[in-house]
Each structure stands twice: as structure tokens, then as C-alpha cells.
Design a protein around this motif. Structure first.
Motif, PDB file in Angstrom:
ATOM      1  N   ALA A   7      21.780   4.569  -2.655  1.00 41.46           N
ATOM      2  CA  ALA A   7      21.058   4.711  -3.965  1.00 41.46           C
ATOM      3  C   ALA A   7      19.654   5.345  -3.609  1.00 41.46           C
ATOM      4  O   ALA A   7      19.039   5.130  -2.451  1.00 41.46           O
ATOM      5  N   PRO A   8      18.998   6.146  -4.519  1.00 43.00           N
ATOM      6  CA  PRO A   8      17.658   6.561  -4.107  1.00 43.00           C
ATOM      7  C   PRO A   8      16.602   5.745  -4.029  1.00 43.00           C
ATOM      8  O   PRO A   8      16.801   4.459  -4.784  1.00 43.00           O
ATOM      9  N   ALA A   9      15.797   5.624  -3.175  1.00 44.40           N
ATOM     10  CA  ALA A   9      14.506   4.913  -3.203  1.00 44.40           C
ATOM     11  C   ALA A   9      13.733   4.596  -4.285  1.00 44.40           C
ATOM     12  O   ALA A   9      13.592   5.511  -4.979  1.00 44.40           O
ATOM     13  N   GLU A  10      13.216   3.422  -4.458  1.00 41.18           N
ATOM     14  CA  GLU A  10      12.355   3.228  -5.650  1.00 41.18           C
ATOM     15  C   GLU A  10      11.108   3.615  -5.117  1.00 41.18           C
ATOM     16  O   GLU A  10      10.520   3.234  -4.127  1.00 41.18           O
ATOM     17  N   ALA A  11      10.270   3.934  -5.966  1.00 42.01           N
ATOM     18  CA  ALA A  11       8.875   4.657  -5.740  1.00 42.01           C
ATOM     19  C   ALA A  11       7.929   3.176  -5.866  1.00 42.01           C
ATOM     20  O   ALA A  11       8.207   2.402  -6.812  1.00 42.01           O
ATOM     21  N   CYS A  12       7.090   2.980  -4.974  1.00 40.92           N
ATOM     22  CA  CYS A  12       5.726   2.043  -5.304  1.00 40.92           C
ATOM     23  C   CYS A  12       4.442   2.620  -4.618  1.00 40.92           C
ATOM     24  O   CYS A  12       4.679   3.636  -3.833  1.00 40.92           O
ATOM     25  N   ASP A  13       3.539   2.001  -5.007  1.00 34.72           N
ATOM     26  CA  ASP A  13       2.003   2.612  -4.507  1.00 34.72           C
ATOM     27  C   ASP A  13       2.002   2.016  -3.226  1.00 34.72           C
ATOM     28  O   ASP A  13       1.189   2.889  -2.543  1.00 34.72           O
ATOM     29  N   LEU A  14       2.225   0.814  -2.857  1.00 30.18           N
ATOM     30  CA  LEU A  14       1.809   0.137  -1.808  1.00 30.18           C
ATOM     31  C   LEU A  14       2.924  -0.748  -1.189  1.00 30.18           C
ATOM     32  O   LEU A  14       3.554  -1.570  -2.094  1.00 30.18           O
ATOM     33  N   LEU A  15       3.212  -0.682   0.193  1.00 34.34           N
ATOM     34  CA  LEU A  15       4.168  -1.394   0.734  1.00 34.34           C
ATOM     35  C   LEU A  15       3.275  -2.157   2.030  1.00 34.34           C
ATOM     36  O   LEU A  15       2.748  -1.407   2.792  1.00 34.34           O
ATOM     37  N   ILE A  16       3.029  -3.433   2.071  1.00 34.82           N
ATOM     38  CA  ILE A  16       2.176  -4.162   3.087  1.00 34.82           C
ATOM     39  C   ILE A  16       3.320  -4.942   3.697  1.00 34.82           C
ATOM     40  O   ILE A  16       4.113  -5.838   3.283  1.00 34.82           O
ATOM     41  N   GLU A  17       3.501  -4.883   5.046  1.00 32.86           N
ATOM     42  CA  GLU A  17       4.473  -5.180   5.968  1.00 32.86           C
ATOM     43  C   GLU A  17       3.667  -6.328   6.973  1.00 32.86           C
ATOM     44  O   GLU A  17       2.604  -5.687   7.442  1.00 32.86           O
ATOM     45  N   ALA A  18       4.005  -7.224   6.946  1.00 29.10           N
ATOM     46  CA  ALA A  18       3.320  -8.389   7.521  1.00 29.10           C
ATOM     47  C   ALA A  18       4.242  -9.185   8.418  1.00 29.10           C
ATOM     48  O   ALA A  18       5.345  -9.342   8.520  1.00 29.10           O
ATOM     49  N   GLY A  19       3.397  -9.706   9.568  1.00 29.64           N
ATOM     50  CA  GLY A  19       4.358 -10.505  10.405  1.00 29.64           C
ATOM     51  C   GLY A  19       4.807 -11.784   9.839  1.00 29.64           C
ATOM     52  O   GLY A  19       5.718 -12.292  10.028  1.00 29.64           O
ATOM     53  N   TRP A  20       3.998 -12.229   8.984  1.00 24.95           N
ATOM     54  CA  TRP A  20       4.336 -13.404   8.188  1.00 24.95           C
ATOM     55  C   TRP A  20       3.670 -13.194   6.702  1.00 24.95           C
ATOM     56  O   TRP A  20       2.500 -12.962   6.609  1.00 24.95           O
ATOM     57  N   VAL A  21       4.571 -13.408   5.898  1.00 23.94           N
ATOM     58  CA  VAL A  21       3.813 -13.765   4.540  1.00 23.94           C
ATOM     59  C   VAL A  21       4.341 -15.244   4.009  1.00 23.94           C
ATOM     60  O   VAL A  21       5.402 -15.718   4.256  1.00 23.94           O
ATOM     61  N   VAL A  22       2.809 -15.693   3.675  1.00 23.83           N
ATOM     62  CA  VAL A  22       2.857 -16.858   2.999  1.00 23.83           C
ATOM     63  C   VAL A  22       2.732 -17.042   1.644  1.00 23.83           C
ATOM     64  O   VAL A  22       1.796 -16.865   1.106  1.00 23.83           O
ATOM     65  N   PRO A  23       3.870 -17.215   0.776  1.00 20.97           N
ATOM     66  CA  PRO A  23       3.922 -17.079  -0.575  1.00 20.97           C
ATOM     67  C   PRO A  23       3.067 -18.108  -1.160  1.00 20.97           C
ATOM     68  O   PRO A  23       2.966 -18.100  -2.699  1.00 20.97           O
ATOM     69  N   VAL A  24       3.014 -19.328  -0.540  1.00 20.22           N
ATOM     70  CA  VAL A  24       2.473 -20.447  -1.283  1.00 20.22           C
ATOM     71  C   VAL A  24       3.542 -21.336  -2.057  1.00 20.22           C
ATOM     72  O   VAL A  24       3.706 -22.603  -2.094  1.00 20.22           O
ATOM     73  N   VAL A  25       4.583 -20.689  -2.876  1.00 21.83           N
ATOM     74  CA  VAL A  25       5.547 -21.174  -3.292  1.00 21.83           C
ATOM     75  C   VAL A  25       6.946 -20.415  -2.912  1.00 21.83           C
ATOM     76  O   VAL A  25       6.716 -19.198  -2.667  1.00 21.83           O
ATOM     77  N   PRO A  26       7.953 -21.324  -2.473  1.00 21.83           N
ATOM     78  CA  PRO A  26       7.998 -22.800  -2.388  1.00 21.83           C
ATOM     79  C   PRO A  26       7.116 -23.217  -1.505  1.00 21.83           C
ATOM     80  O   PRO A  26       6.524 -22.540  -0.558  1.00 21.83           O
ATOM     81  N   HIS A  27       6.607 -24.628  -1.666  1.00 18.45           N
ATOM     82  CA  HIS A  27       5.623 -25.019  -0.872  1.00 18.45           C
ATOM     83  C   HIS A  27       5.813 -25.076   0.514  1.00 18.45           C
ATOM     84  O   HIS A  27       6.877 -25.468   1.144  1.00 18.45           O
ATOM     85  N   GLY A  28       4.913 -24.720   1.666  1.00 19.44           N
ATOM     86  CA  GLY A  28       4.880 -24.737   2.712  1.00 19.44           C
ATOM     87  C   GLY A  28       5.974 -23.482   3.310  1.00 19.44           C
ATOM     88  O   GLY A  28       6.115 -23.509   4.683  1.00 19.44           O
ATOM     89  N   THR A  29       6.185 -22.659   2.479  1.00 17.31           N
ATOM     90  CA  THR A  29       7.321 -21.652   3.050  1.00 17.31           C
ATOM     91  C   THR A  29       6.325 -20.514   3.844  1.00 17.31           C
ATOM     92  O   THR A  29       5.417 -20.205   3.409  1.00 17.31           O
ATOM     93  N   VAL A  30       6.914 -20.213   5.073  1.00 23.93           N
ATOM     94  CA  VAL A  30       6.589 -18.926   5.638  1.00 23.93           C
ATOM     95  C   VAL A  30       7.830 -17.925   5.890  1.00 23.93           C
ATOM     96  O   VAL A  30       8.676 -18.421   6.547  1.00 23.93           O
TER      97      VAL A  30
END
Length: 449
Positions: A7-30
């Protein structure tokens, strides 16, 4: 023979790659080795980095393999123009500090220039510490809103009401007329909104509170209020009104899910239960409360009751900084001491209060406070490879108990870069410092009789 194509790649403006994403929800998730894709200021996906590279063709890729990506911190109670009053009246009790020093100095300097310059300085400080949204409480909200908008900083700007004349308004009617004017000007803005900010129960009449309740209901606006800040305030209310402040506010119809109650140090179990029942948001300002010896907010009891908690720095005249990482650490540690329980207000709960809880206080929980598809890209990167956060056993614990704001490297608001490798975008630090110094000279020349 069946042919398959990728499938063709989707365009986006920004991609942030991190060692850890802490989304806050679900609670305590890393989420380890994850990326966040952003398009037109909106988070469109949170997914493993390898999958993100296959799925998206990004206009900009930011790779931070040793960093945690968190939602931008929300300062849920602050008086940012007062950053220019940092340190002018330290080591004094609340009422002496307020009535004997702060109000007289404000009376001499307050105006559009003071407000604009104070907010500009504070925005620079907040961005350098990973804060992307403020719940503002001060005079000249028209100037505040214009400056926050110009700087691209998210804010809920307060519309002040107080029972005496100020440089902003001279009468009750003028406070309300000007409040509605500012609200109407900003009611549809994507970045800046308004709330009523009656100063405190001891400076606002029943008639003004009733008027605020009616307008807040009609206009669907929060009511952001200092209350139960000290035991003295409660005693004074009993003498004057025959009721504790929260009971008086309840009699006037203000104890609802629109109420953002700030400080809340002198409370009993019935008041905590009432806040939980009505959906009141409580904003904890531990360092200001400690410095002014105002009392201790029973955060652990509020948490057990199910009350939404947020964290604020208060103003720099009583804190003396806008460091939300420091404030969150103090909040977590103080809650344990007050509760006598080392498990009270965990690191994950404290981070929630500093992000999604703050977003709830500001009324922006539908757009910020967690890293989820569909929310706005208000984000901060925190470098965890520094000496101060090694060794790294638990990411959220390090964020709350060890990280310093100097470890914030990158900040975005609505997908727009505000801090890059520790450097402010669009703000000149040397000019900010020079301007702060000239305000120091002006304020130092004021005589308080």
C-alpha cells in the motif's frame, strides 16, 4: 498468478520517534520504541516505530531514541504576568504578602504593557520546561489572549471579577461588561478560550457570584476560583456569612462540574465528598501553599474519593517559578507525607494530574492532555539519557521523581515546533532578559507606604 503490491505510504507532516511514548491513557502505560504521526496539528496515529516508518511518508522526522515523549504539561493555575514580580516579597504570610506588598506594587505598574511583557517572559519559561497550556488568572484578559495567540501558546484566559476597582474595571457592571466583550471576541478561537475568574470568596459578593453562575451556565464556561486556601479564610467566612466557603458557593449554585477549585487546603470529609459528587476539579498548588504556609491540600483523600486533580504553579510572586516538573514532584511527595501513606498519589497519578487532569481543569480534555489519535499535537520530549536520570528502571517514576526541566529538548503545540534541541523558536532569550531587567528597575523604584 496473483500479484501483491505494498500500500502507498500515507503522508503526514511530522513523525516523532521516541525511545518511550507515555500516552497517559491507559493509566501508567509506557510504549517502548514507538512513534507519533501528526497531520495538520492532529495526532493521527501512535504505533511502533518500525510500523510507522512503513506506513507514513513524513515531511519531517524527529528521532529521539533516548527520550520520553509525553503530552505537554498543563499549568492548571497561574498568574503569568506576575512573573515580573518574582521574588519581590518573599517569606511573608499570605494576607501580609498580598495586601501589604503585591496589591500596592500591582497598583503602581499594572497595565497592558506589564501584562504583555509578563506573559511573554512566562511563555518562554514554560516552553523550556515542557508546559504547553496555562489556565490563566489575571487582569487585562484582552491583552493576555492576544499575546498567547501571537505566541501560539494554548491558554484558558480568566475574566476577572473582584469587589473593588482596579486598572481593569471600576465597578461590578464594568467587570461583567468587559468580561462578555472579551469572551465574545475569543469564543471561537482554536487556541485561546475564556473562563470566569472571581478572585476568592472573601473578595466577591453573593450578587456577583449569582451573576457569574447565570452567565457561566448560559455561555458554557468554567469558573476558576481560589477557595479554601487557608484556615483563616474558612473562619472569616463563618463569621461573615455563617457558612464555610464551599457551602456558601453551593448555596449560590456554583458547586458543579464547571467549578475549578484552587488550593483547597482547609477542607473536611463532607466537602471532599461534595466535590466528588458534583464533578468539581481541584487544582493543587503545593509549592505556593508551602511557601505562604497556607496549609496542605489532602490530595490522597481527594484521589480516593474520585475527584479529578490537576496541578498548578500559582504565580511567580509566590512560588517562585513555573516549573511543572518540580511542582509535580512536590505534589507527589507532599501527598504521601500528608496522607501518611507512601502509596498515595503515585507517579502515574501525579503525571496524570499534570497532563490530562490539567486538561480537564482547563476544559480542553477533548483535545489535549494525552497522546491519542484525534487529539492535538501538544507534545514534549524529555531526554532520559542524562546523568540525573540514570540508571533508567521505570520511565514514569523518573519523569516524576528525577527529571529536571533542563532535560526538555523539544516542544510542539498544535504540531508547531516551539522548542528545538532546547532552543526557543520565535523568541529571543537575550531580549527577554533585557526587558525583564528594565522591569526590575521600574518595580524597584516603587515606594510602598
Amino acid at each position: 498468478m496473483t500479484m501483491t503490491t505494498d500500500a502507498p505510504a500515507e503522508a503526514c507532516d511530522l513523525l516523532i520517534e521516541a525511545g518511550w511514548v507515555v500516552p497517559v491513557v491507559p493509566h501508567g502505560t509506557v510504549l517502548e520504541q514507538h512513534a507519533v504521526a501528526v497531520r495538520q496539528g492532529e495526532i493521527v496515529a501512535v504505533l511502533p516505530t518500525r510500523e510507522a516508518r512503513q506506513r507514513f511518508e513524513a515531511r519531517e522526522v524527529v528521532s529521539r531514541p533516548h527520550s520520553a515523549l509525553i503530552p505537554g504539561l498543563v499549568n492548571a493555575h497561574t498568574h503569568n504576568p506576575m512573573t515580573l514580580l518574582r521574588g519581590i516579597a518573599d517569606d511573608l504570610p499570605l494576607m501580609e504578602w498580598l495586601q501589604g506588598h503585591i496589591w500596592p506594587v500591582e497598583g503602581a505598574v499594572i497595565g497592558p504593557e506589564f501584562v504583555a511583557d509578563g506573559i511573554t517572559l512566562s511563555v518562554a519559561e514554560m516552553l523550556r520546561g515542557g508546559t504547553t497550556c496555562a489556565n490563566e488568572n489575571y487582569f487585562f484578559p484582552d491583552v493576555q489572549a492576544a499575546v498567547y495567540k501571537r505566541l501560539g501558546f494554548r491558554a484558558r484566559v480568566g475574566l476577572p471579577v473582584i469587589d473593588f476597582p482596579t486598572a481593569w474595571a471600576k465597578s461590578d457592571d464594568e467587570y461583567f461588561d468587559r468580561a462578555i466583550e472579551v469572551h465574545d471576541q475569543w469564543r471561537d478561537d482554536a487556541l485561546v478560550s475564556t473562563a470566569f475568574v472571581p478572585h476568592a470568596p472573601y473578595t466577591v459578593s453573593d450578587a456577583s457570584f449569582e451573576r457569574i453562575r447565570m452567565l457561566a451556565d448560559q455561555l458554557d464556561m468554567p469558573v476558576h476560583l481560589h477557595t479554601h486556601e487557608t484556615a483563616h479564610e474558612v473562619e472569616e467566612s463563618l463569621q461573615k456569612h455563617g457558612q464555610r466557603p464551599l457551602a456558601r458557593l453551593d448555596r449560590l449554585g456554583l458547586v458543579t462540574d464547571r467549578l475549578v477549585a484552587v488550593h483547597m487546603t482547609a477542607v473536611d470529609d463532607a466537602e471532599i465528598a461534595l466535590c466528588a459528587e458534583r464533578g468539581v476539579v481541584v487544582v493543587h498548588c503545593p509549592e505556593s501553599n508551602l511557601k505562604l504556609a497556607s496549609g496542605f491540600c489532602p490530595v490522597g483523600r481527594f484521589e480516593k474519593a474520585g475527584v479529578v486533580l490537576a496541578i498548578g504553579t500559582d504565580g511567580c510572586a509566590s512560588n517562585n517559578d513555573l516549573d511543572m516538573f518540580g511542582e509535580t514532584r512536590t505534589a507527589a511527595q507532599l501527598a504521601k507525607a500528608v496522607a501518611g501513606d507512601a502509596a498515595a498519589f503515585s507517579a502515574a497519578s501525579a503525571l496524570h494530574a499534570a497532563t490530562l487532569g490539567g486538561a480537564r481543569a482547563v476544559g480542553f480534555e477533548d483535545r489535549i492532555g494525552s497522546i491519542e489519535a484525534g487529539k492535538r499535537a501538544d507534545l514534549a520530549c524529555v531526554d532520559l539519557a542524562r546523568i540525573e536520570t540514570q540508571p533508567l528502571h521505570h520511565v514514569i517514576s523518573q519523569l516524576v521523581y528525577a527529571v529536571g526541566r533542563h532535560q526538555v529538548t523539544d516542544v510542539w503545540i498544535d504540531g508547531h515546533r516551539k522548542l528545538e534541541d532546547g532552543r526557543l523558536a520565535g523568541l529571543d532569550p537575550d531580549a527577554l532578559i533585557a526587558n525583564a531587567r528594565q522591569w526590575r528597575s521600574r518595580i524597584a523604584s516603587i515606594r510602598i507606604d
